[in-house]
Design an enzyme around this catalytic site. Structure first.
Site, short mmCIF file in Angstrom:
data_model
loop_
_atom_site.label_atom_id
_atom_site.label_comp_id
_atom_site.label_asym_id
_atom_site.label_seq_id
_atom_site.Cartn_x
_atom_site.Cartn_y
_atom_site.Cartn_z
N CYS A 62 0.92 -1.26 0.14
CA CYS A 62 0.01 -0.15 0.05
C CYS A 62 0.68 1.12 0.03
O CYS A 62 1.91 0.96 -0.30
CB CYS A 62 -0.94 -0.13 1.26
SG CYS A 62 -0.13 0.18 2.79
N GLN A 63 0.32 2.38 0.52
CA GLN A 63 1.16 3.60 0.35
C GLN A 63 2.35 3.48 1.40
O GLN A 63 3.39 3.85 1.32
CB GLN A 63 0.27 4.79 0.54
CG GLN A 63 1.19 6.07 0.49
CD GLN A 63 1.70 6.34 -0.94
OE1 GLN A 63 1.01 5.82 -1.97
NE2 GLN A 63 2.67 7.08 -1.16
#
Length: 186
Positions: A62-63
């Protein structure tokens, strides 16, 4: 879930098969993702279990790593070989490694909704304190909308923002041997 991999470990991993799954939204994924990753947003992961090869180790991305860890918790009963990329795509980019970008960078729709809702509440509160107390209704309306979105998983503000010009996908006609024939048909 206690398995994590660093950016350097992922970059230098043996070429054994693994499934890189980016759990960010589609627009976040399109703005830049690790080469070879597929996009299955976190909120779709349980419905798309059939898209995962459960025989392969899965590396969730994810980020920053938070959503990947949450997704790992959802997948843990179904899959034993789950790893999370520490620091996510942000750490990958900070390490100077390449990313694949398929659109120009823009804010995710979720972030736009948070910004819009927060701006409306702030505006309503300031106007209620300085101009007319009736502006507090705007704050209540936004709160009602957020509650509705949380209960139904339908967000009218996201629908409206998704139709804005900056969120529209760019389409182009891809010509082929039959493109002119199909265009000339009535």
């Amino acid at each position: 879930m206690d398995s994590a991999v660093s950016v350097s470990q992922l970059r230098n991993r043996p070429s054994g098969p693994a499934l890189l799954v980016d759990v960010r939204s589609g627009s976040e994924f399109a703005s830049g993702h690790i080469p070879g990753a597929i996009n299955i947003p976190m909120d779709e992961i349980e419905a798309r279990l059939d898209d995962l090869d459960l025989n392969l180790p899965i590396i969730l991305i994810c980020q920053s790593g938070k959503r990947a860890r949450m997704t790992a918790g959802l997948l843990e009963p179904c899959q034993r070989q789950i790893t999370v990329l520490e620091g996510g795509t942000k750490a990958w980019i900070e390490a100077g490694l390449p990313v694949v970008a398929s659109v120009r960078t823009r804010c995710s729709l979720e972030r736009q909704v948070r910004l819009g809702a927060g701006s409306l509440v702030l505006t309503g509160a300031v106007l209620a304190l300085t101009a007319n107390p009736s502006w507090v209704i705007l704050c209540g309306f936004v709160g009602l909308g957020l509650t509705f979105a949380g209960l139904t998983d339908i967000c009218p503000m996201a629908v409206i923002l998704g139709r804005m010009p900056w969120n529209r996908r760019r389409h182009c006609t891809i010509g082929g041997p039959h493109a002119e024939q199909s265009e000339s048909r009535p």
